[in-house]
Motif scaffolding. Structure first.
Motif, PDB file in Angstrom:
ATOM      1  N   LYS A 650     -54.454 -24.309  36.165  1.00 22.58           N
ATOM      2  CA  LYS A 650     -54.100 -25.074  37.351  1.00 22.58           C
ATOM      3  C   LYS A 650     -55.103 -24.864  38.476  1.00 22.58           C
ATOM      4  CE  LYS A 650     -50.608 -25.638  40.887  1.00 22.58           C
ATOM      5  NZ  LYS A 650     -51.146 -24.702  41.901  1.00 22.58           N
ATOM      6  N   LEU A 653     -57.939 -27.137  38.336  1.00 21.14           N
ATOM      7  CA  LEU A 653     -57.579 -28.503  38.723  1.00 21.14           C
ATOM      8  C   LEU A 653     -57.461 -28.594  40.238  1.00 21.14           C
ATOM      9  CD1 LEU A 653     -54.892 -29.384  36.037  1.00 21.14           C
ATOM     10  CD2 LEU A 653     -57.362 -29.443  35.870  1.00 21.14           C
ATOM     11  N   ASP A 654     -56.908 -27.530  40.850  1.00 15.44           N
ATOM     12  CA  ASP A 654     -56.827 -27.474  42.316  1.00 15.44           C
ATOM     13  C   ASP A 654     -58.215 -27.593  42.917  1.00 15.44           C
ATOM     14  OD1 ASP A 654     -54.152 -27.089  42.290  1.00 15.44           O
ATOM     15  OD2 ASP A 654     -54.204 -24.933  42.689  1.00 15.44           O
ATOM     16  N   ARG A 655     -59.171 -26.962  42.247  1.00 16.26           N
ATOM     17  CA  ARG A 655     -60.521 -26.944  42.796  1.00 16.26           C
ATOM     18  C   ARG A 655     -61.301 -28.209  42.470  1.00 16.26           C
ATOM     19  NH1 ARG A 655     -60.133 -21.073  41.221  1.00 16.26           N
ATOM     20  NH2 ARG A 655     -59.809 -20.040  43.224  1.00 16.26           N
ATOM     21  N   GLY A 656     -60.678 -29.125  41.771  1.00 16.38           N
ATOM     22  CA  GLY A 656     -61.306 -30.434  41.604  1.00 16.38           C
ATOM     23  C   GLY A 656     -61.797 -30.763  40.218  1.00 16.38           C
ATOM     24  N   ARG A 659     -61.147 -34.519  38.251  1.00 13.94           N
ATOM     25  CA  ARG A 659     -60.592 -35.523  39.141  1.00 13.94           C
ATOM     26  C   ARG A 659     -61.301 -36.844  38.934  1.00 13.94           C
ATOM     27  NH1 ARG A 659     -57.935 -33.165  44.501  1.00 13.94           N
ATOM     28  NH2 ARG A 659     -57.261 -31.503  43.146  1.00 13.94           N
ATOM     29  N   ILE A 661     -61.595 -41.161  40.161  1.00 12.16           N
ATOM     30  CA  ILE A 661     -61.208 -42.195  41.108  1.00 12.16           C
ATOM     31  C   ILE A 661     -61.166 -43.523  40.372  1.00 12.16           C
ATOM     32  CG2 ILE A 661     -61.881 -43.401  43.223  1.00 12.16           C
ATOM     33  CD1 ILE A 661     -63.363 -40.748  43.957  1.00 12.16           C
ATOM     34  N   GLY A 706     -58.327 -47.826  54.273  1.00  9.33           N
ATOM     35  CA  GLY A 706     -58.060 -46.432  54.613  1.00  9.33           C
ATOM     36  C   GLY A 706     -56.581 -46.116  54.627  1.00  9.33           C
ATOM     37  N   LEU A 754     -51.382 -41.294  44.635  1.00  8.29           N
ATOM     38  CA  LEU A 754     -51.963 -41.497  45.950  1.00  8.29           C
ATOM     39  C   LEU A 754     -53.001 -42.621  45.864  1.00  8.29           C
ATOM     40  CD1 LEU A 754     -52.110 -40.040  48.896  1.00  8.29           C
ATOM     41  CD2 LEU A 754     -54.372 -39.500  48.059  1.00  8.29           C
ATOM     42  N   VAL A 756     -55.096 -45.677  47.901  1.00 14.40           N
ATOM     43  CA  VAL A 756     -55.585 -45.993  49.234  1.00 14.40           C
ATOM     44  C   VAL A 756     -56.291 -47.349  49.193  1.00 14.40           C
ATOM     45  CG1 VAL A 756     -57.055 -45.181  51.117  1.00 14.40           C
ATOM     46  CG2 VAL A 756     -55.956 -43.527  49.640  1.00 14.40           C
ATOM     47  N   ARG A 777     -57.979 -47.899  45.718  1.00 18.55           N
ATOM     48  CA  ARG A 777     -58.547 -46.701  45.120  1.00 18.55           C
ATOM     49  C   ARG A 777     -57.437 -45.707  44.871  1.00 18.55           C
ATOM     50  NH1 ARG A 777     -60.104 -43.099  49.349  1.00 18.55           N
ATOM     51  NH2 ARG A 777     -60.913 -44.866  50.469  1.00 18.55           N
ATOM     52  N   THR A 779     -56.913 -41.759  43.465  1.00 16.36           N
ATOM     53  CA  THR A 779     -57.526 -40.518  42.994  1.00 16.36           C
ATOM     54  C   THR A 779     -56.564 -39.832  42.051  1.00 16.36           C
ATOM     55  OG1 THR A 779     -58.683 -40.328  45.071  1.00 16.36           O
ATOM     56  CG2 THR A 779     -58.598 -38.366  43.720  1.00 16.36           C
ATOM     57  N   ARG A 781     -55.615 -36.724  39.282  1.00 16.24           N
ATOM     58  CA  ARG A 781     -55.840 -35.334  38.929  1.00 16.24           C
ATOM     59  C   ARG A 781     -55.386 -35.190  37.489  1.00 16.24           C
ATOM     60  NH1 ARG A 781     -54.068 -30.175  42.116  1.00 16.24           N
ATOM     61  NH2 ARG A 781     -53.390 -29.085  40.271  1.00 16.24           N
TER      62      ARG A 781
END
Lengths: 803, 316
Positions: A650, A653-656, A659, A661, A706, A754, A756, A777, A779, A781
């Motif tokens: 995990k 995954l938290d650190r990216g 990921r 888009i 945005g 999420l 956008v 867009r 994003t 995870r």
């Protein structure tokens, strides 16, 4: 060089001299240079450029005149054809197009086809010739980065200004905003005589008997027999001369073996051709070894977008002319016909439709193909490149045969041995290897005259007896027999020398077939070929100094080609002796491979150590054009890893890690209706029960970039008139609010994601309606169930995420 | 249950301390405690990290989420974290997490006006609290090369303007709150060399044995040509020497045991808290956790059940 001086200073060291060369020239650098010069989609660009520059002119020249049947002095003639700059006419104003603009506003990236027309105009009863320049007959979709594209020759900065990625290879079309790549179609073409062998006469006997039974003894009788209903009813549409016998003759002249020209009713060449064909057939009956292998890559031709497009264009152009001619017979005014041509829009619409659906229907040539175009895969850069090198066969996939699916030895270096899909299309759909080039047509005439200069004896001058004397060789150019030559090797060497000197095209192949006693010269389009280093008596022509020049940027790949260090060989000519490494070369070696790994295609080249893998793993990997690379530690974890599942951490995954888009395009159109009314966009409600869903709407009634957009959010607050039909007698008035019903568009994304609003673009579409595009867009995870893979065909889904 | 005490008195011996690095020995305790300590250091010692971003202007190449994610991962100095409140149980601000007790406000306002690419770094983040600032990685010697953590790069005309709220959190919730870069411990190895057997080896054999270990654990004494242990902690429990000894036909030549009650910890932090502080905080968190399971006073009857352990848990 330094080694040489060293050895001299040390005196003569026999052991040193006898030892093999320690460092064979590192030719690796040639590959990036090759890719720099050629790119990976050059075959598409070359093909399209050839179509735009040469082929289209040929088509127009071949069908350049429309003459009135009623008054043959009135005519309309096309003189010149060219493709303009990509543009579109919008409200009567010509506006230049860029590919990015087309993608965003769902347009077709197309350029007008201009022709110069000469026509007879009647001025005060007098006929005179007028000329009109730049008549637009239609719009041709333009391949990105081809010579007609605005991106052609642009540097990185200019490309960025046009909104284009500098790394994008191009080689595809933009039709109605979607990117369409035209795959390569492989086509089989086996282009391949009689002696006094007693076995042959035995085979011929039944045919001669049949002639006798049918009482066909003279040429005239034969022609009459051919014209009888039994034989020629297939050609009922044929509109040639109607005299007895002449019809069959003209069919024999124009249709049978159309590649062999007939000059002044001299059928000799055709006769010889037929004779050679029959001899081959009989040889095949007698000896199975002489059969041609239809899966042999040298017998295949690849059809690229240029060729496919040119067939379609030819058909459309002819149809346009035929329709114009019909008009001509009705109204004998060339000016009117010109007007019709200008108004004619089938060329534009058909080209666009065919490209966007991929259904190729050219009735004139009896072509019905499906899936000729593909949407460009944009999942990853490598995936896109892989997509551009795909080769599809023309025939049905359902054929349960193994022959064409098997890996052919002649594919070596030309087609990737790994990259093929699993399942139905396995082995049929192939991919080009890294250094493969697909040829385009080249003018035969200079080659023909060159051959005659080099001592080829014209067939016309030879007796039938001489045709098969074993001491001379038949010279065949693109399936056309030129004549015979006494000294095989001298002729072939001379031709090759000319090619290396650049006197004839670099892609012309000279193939000596000793078994068939033939020299095949090929300059036709669609052959696959690849560059190889030339070796003289086993010694590579590329020396360290050449590579140094290359590294220093003094010369590039093309100068190697020009200097005769490297040449392109096609599959047939590849049957020379090629050494894999310089150290393995023997005095008989004629060529040396540039780098062994160039046998692989784009996707397979990305596999680390592919030669250590089980072979299907490489095939699986090619099907996954994956993106991000990661360093991972492997561990097992309590059952969440069985069946190839992956356990993920995990924190990573938290650190990216992983990921991604995702961009999605949503369109809203403000439709105009017959009743002079149109959809309208109204101000969002700031109060009331729906205000919540309209939060993201700006004061301009459109979702603002945005803003975070959730499921069920309204991204455009649109209303449509209830009555959209035009009621006769009513005048356009402003409708009251009650005459509208809401037709708002809501976002139907997944809950909890999420998303956008990334961009909002307003433009008018082809029907002049206001069209609003929303780029949304999202994003993402990695989560349980997402697919991950290593680079060795080891894919699996995420089984659990460990805290 | 006859009053045997399981109480132990663990000792810590610090070997090396730097700002963000620490090596120490933990003795006289169980691996459960050592591992608890390790895990707490990684996942449960609170720090402060950016948790909410309000983007005003973003014309950079990276999108809002991307920048927010990068901001979150910037380590902030978190000495205050232990005394701060989690915004979810903050009374002062109804849990909306925007008061001084549970949050720190940051501003970032950068615009590139030159032709050169402008690096937006953690140094551009302006904090409302001078004790909570992005970790400074420059060693104070050359600031020119060390400019902080890059958030995004801007070209001429691009701008980034935002407000960010940093909150207290723990690494369990999101890795950005983890103060630890690496925390590892190993069992201290005990290496016995059977001198008698060793005597029977030739010098070459001794050298072979020494070389069989992938890490430099053994050496040959240059004076008396004896095999000696130079660095027991270099041993990675790879068993290579044992396998070698067996292959030489001398099982038992070398014996290696893990001391089950001694651990050697290596702690490296992100800079959010000092390494020494991290260990102290971890012990504090561990104590708090134990407090949470500690039996309340009114269940003294549980003494019958738990005996000595019950008293221990009550702090007896």
């Amino acid at each position: 060089m330094s080694d040489e001086t060293d050895s001299l200073s040390r005196g003569i060291d026999k052991q040193y001299l006898a030892s093999p060369i320690k460092n064979p020239v590192d030719k690796y650098q040639l590959i990036p240079e090759f890719l720099k010069v050629r790119g990976l989609v050059k075959q598409h660009l070359d093909s399209f450029n050839y179509f735009v520059k040469t082929e289209i002119n040929k088509i127009v020249r071949a069908n350049n005149e429309i003459r009135s049947t009623r008054d043959p002095s009135i005519y309309l003639r096309y003189r010149d054809v060219r493709i303009g700059e990509p543009s579109m006419i919008y409200d009567g104003v010509t506006e230049k197009l860029s590919p990015q603009k087309c993608r965003l506003s769902s347009l077709t990236y197309a350029a007008p086809i201009y022709v110069t027309v000469d026509y007879t105009s009647t001025m005060r009863g007098k006929k005179q010739e007028s000329t009109e320049k730049d008549v637009v007959i239609g719009r041709m979709p333009i391949m990105l980065r081809s010579c007609s594209c605005v991106l052609y020759g642009k540097d990185e900065e200019q490309l960025a200004k046009l909104g284009e990625c500098p790394l994008d290879p191009g080689g595809y079309f933009v039709v109605n905003g979607t990117e369409k790549a035209m795959g390569m179609e492989s086509d089989q073409e086996v282009v391949q005589m009689l002696g006094r062998d007693p076995r042959f006469s035995a085979l011929l006997l039944p045919s001669i008997e049949e002639c006798a039974n049918l009482k066909v003894y003279t040429q005239h009788q034969a022609l009459e027999f051919l014209e009888s209903d039994k034989m020629l009813n297939v050609f009922s549409y044929f509109s040639g001369p109607v005299e007895k016998g002449a019809r069959a003759l003209s069919i024999l002249r124009d249709i049978l073996l159309a590649n062999v020209p007939v000059h002044q009713h001299n059928f000799r060449k055709k006769c010889i051709y037929v004779a050679v064909m029959m001899r081959r057939m009989m040889e095949a009956i007698l000896n199975k070894d002489t059969m041609d292998d239809k899966d042999y890559v040298g017998n295949k031709r690849l059809e690229l977008s240029g060729q496919i497009l040119s067939l379609l264009f030819e058909d459309l152009f002819k149809t346009m002319n035929a329709e114009s001619k019909r008009e001509f017979d009705a109204s004998p005014s060339a000016r009117y016909i010109l007007y019709c041509i200008k108004k004619y829009n089938r060329i534009t619409s058909e080209l666009g439709r065919t490209l966007s659906t991929g259904n190729w229907d050219v009735k004139r040539f009896g072509m019905h193909k499906k899936g000729v175009t593909d949407v460009v895969a944009r999942l990853s850069y490598i995936g896109t490149l892989g997509n551009m090198t795909k080769i599809k066969p023309q025939f049905e996939k359902s054929r349960k045969v193994s022959g064409p699916r098997a890996l052919q030895p002649s594919q070596f270096g030309m087609l990737c041995p790994c990259d093929t899909p699993e399942g139905e299309a396995c082995g049929l759909v192939k991919n080009l290897a890294l250094m493969t080039h697909v040829t385009t047509d080249e003018d035969e005439r200079p080659i023909i005259s060159l051959c005659y200069y080099l001592g080829v004896e014209d067939l016309e001058l030879l007796s039938a007896e001489e045709l098969h004397v074993p001491s001379s060789y038949l010279i065949v150019l693109n399936g056309l027999m030129l004549g015979k030559h006494k000294s095989l090797q001298r002729f072939a060497n001379a031709m090759r020398k000319l090619r290396r000197a650049g006197k004839i095209g670099e892609f012309v192949s000279i193939f000596v077939n000793k078994k068939q006693r033939c020299v095949y010269i090929a300059s036709d389009g669609g052959r696959v070929c690849r560059p190889l280093v030339i070796a003289d008596k086993g010694v590579s022509r590329i020396k360290e100094l050449h590579m140094k020049e290359l590294r220093d940027g003094v010369c590039d790949f093309n100068s190697f080609l020009k200097d005769g260090l490297i040449e392109y060989l096609d599959v047939n000519e590849e049957n020379s002796l090629i050494a894999l490494y310089e150290k393995e070369a023997t005095p008989e070696t004629t060529h040396i491979e540039i780098e062994p790994f160039t046998i692989l295609g784009v996707c397979a080249s990305l596999i680390p150590y592919p030669h250590h893998n089980q072979s299907p793993r490489n095939t699986y990997q090619c099907a996954m054009g994956s993106g991000q690379n990661a360093t991972v530690a492997v561990m097992s974890y309590s059952g969440y890893d069985i069946e190839d599942a992956i356990v993920m951490n995990k924190s990573s995954l938290d650190r990216g890690f992983g990921r991604c888009i995702v961009m999605k395009k949503y369109t809203a159109i403000c439709q105009k209706y017959d009743s002079c009314t149109s959809d309208r966009i109204i101000k969002p409600q700031r109060q009331g029960y729906e205000a919540d869903r309209m939060q993201i709407l700006d004061d301009d009634e459109i979702a603002a970039p945005g803003e975070i957009i959730r499921r069920h959010d309204i991204y455009i607050n649109k209303e449509s008139p209830i009555v959209t039909r035009w009621i006769p007698g009513t005048s356009p008035t402003v409708l009251p609010d009650t005459a509208y019903k809401p037709s708002r568009q809501t976002y139907q994304g997944t809950e909890g994601e999420l998303a956008v609003v990334d961009r909002v673009a307003l433009h008018s579409d082809e029907n002049n309606n206001l069209s609003i595009k929303f780029m949304i867009r999202d994003t993402r995870r990695p989560e349980i169930g997402d697919k991950f893979s290593s680079r060795h065909g080891q894919k699996g889904v995420c089984g659990t995420i460990v805290q | 249950m006859d009053g045997v005490s399981y109480q132990r008195f663990p000792r810590i011996k610090i070997r090396e301390v730097k700002h963000d690095y620490m090596k120490f020995e933990l003795r006289d305790t169980d691996s459960s405690i050592a591992n608890a300590l390790r895990r707490i250091m990684i996942a449960e010692v609170p720090t402060i990290a950016i948790d909410l971003v309000e983007i005003e202007v973003n014309s950079s190449v990276l999108n809002d989420e991307f920048i927010s994610h990068r901001l979150g991962l910037i380590p902030l100095t978190s000495e205050r974290a232990m005394s701060m409140r989690f915004s979810r149980d903050c009374d002062a601000c109804d849990g909306d997490g925007q008061c001084e007790y549970c949050s720190v406000e940051f501003y970032l306002r950068v615009k590139c006006l030159s032709d050169q690419t402008l690096d937006v770094t953690s140094k551009d983040l302006l904090s409302s609290d001078h004790t909570v600032v992005p970790v400074d990685y420059s060693d104070g010697l050359d600031n020119a090369t060390n400019k902080g953590i890059i958030i995004v790069k801007l070209r001429r005309g691009q701008e980034l303007r935002l407000r960010a709220i940093a909150r207290k959190g723990i690494g369990k919730d999101h890795a950005k709150w983890s103060p630890a870069a690496t925390v590892t411990f190993m069992y201290e190895p005990e290496i016995y060399i059977n001198e008698d057997m060793m005597e029977s080896l030739t010098l070459e054999e001794k050298q072979e044995l020494v070389d069989s270990s992938p890490t430099k654990v053994f050496a040959i004494d240059p004076e008396n040509k004896q095999v000696i242990v130079v660095d027991p902690e270099a041993y990675t429990y790879d068993d290579e020497v044992l396998k070698k000894a067996e292959a030489m036909g001398k099982p038992g030549l070398v014996e290696i045991h893990a001391k089950e009650d001694s651990f050697i910890f290596t702690v490296e932090t992100t800079g959010a808290v000092k390494a020494s502080q991290l260990v102290l905080n971890a012990i504090e968190v561990l104590k708090q956790k134990l407090d949470a399971v500690r039996l309340s006073d009114d269940t003294v009857e549980a003494d019958d059940q738990f005996g000595e352990l019950g008293a221990h848990m009550r702090g007896g």
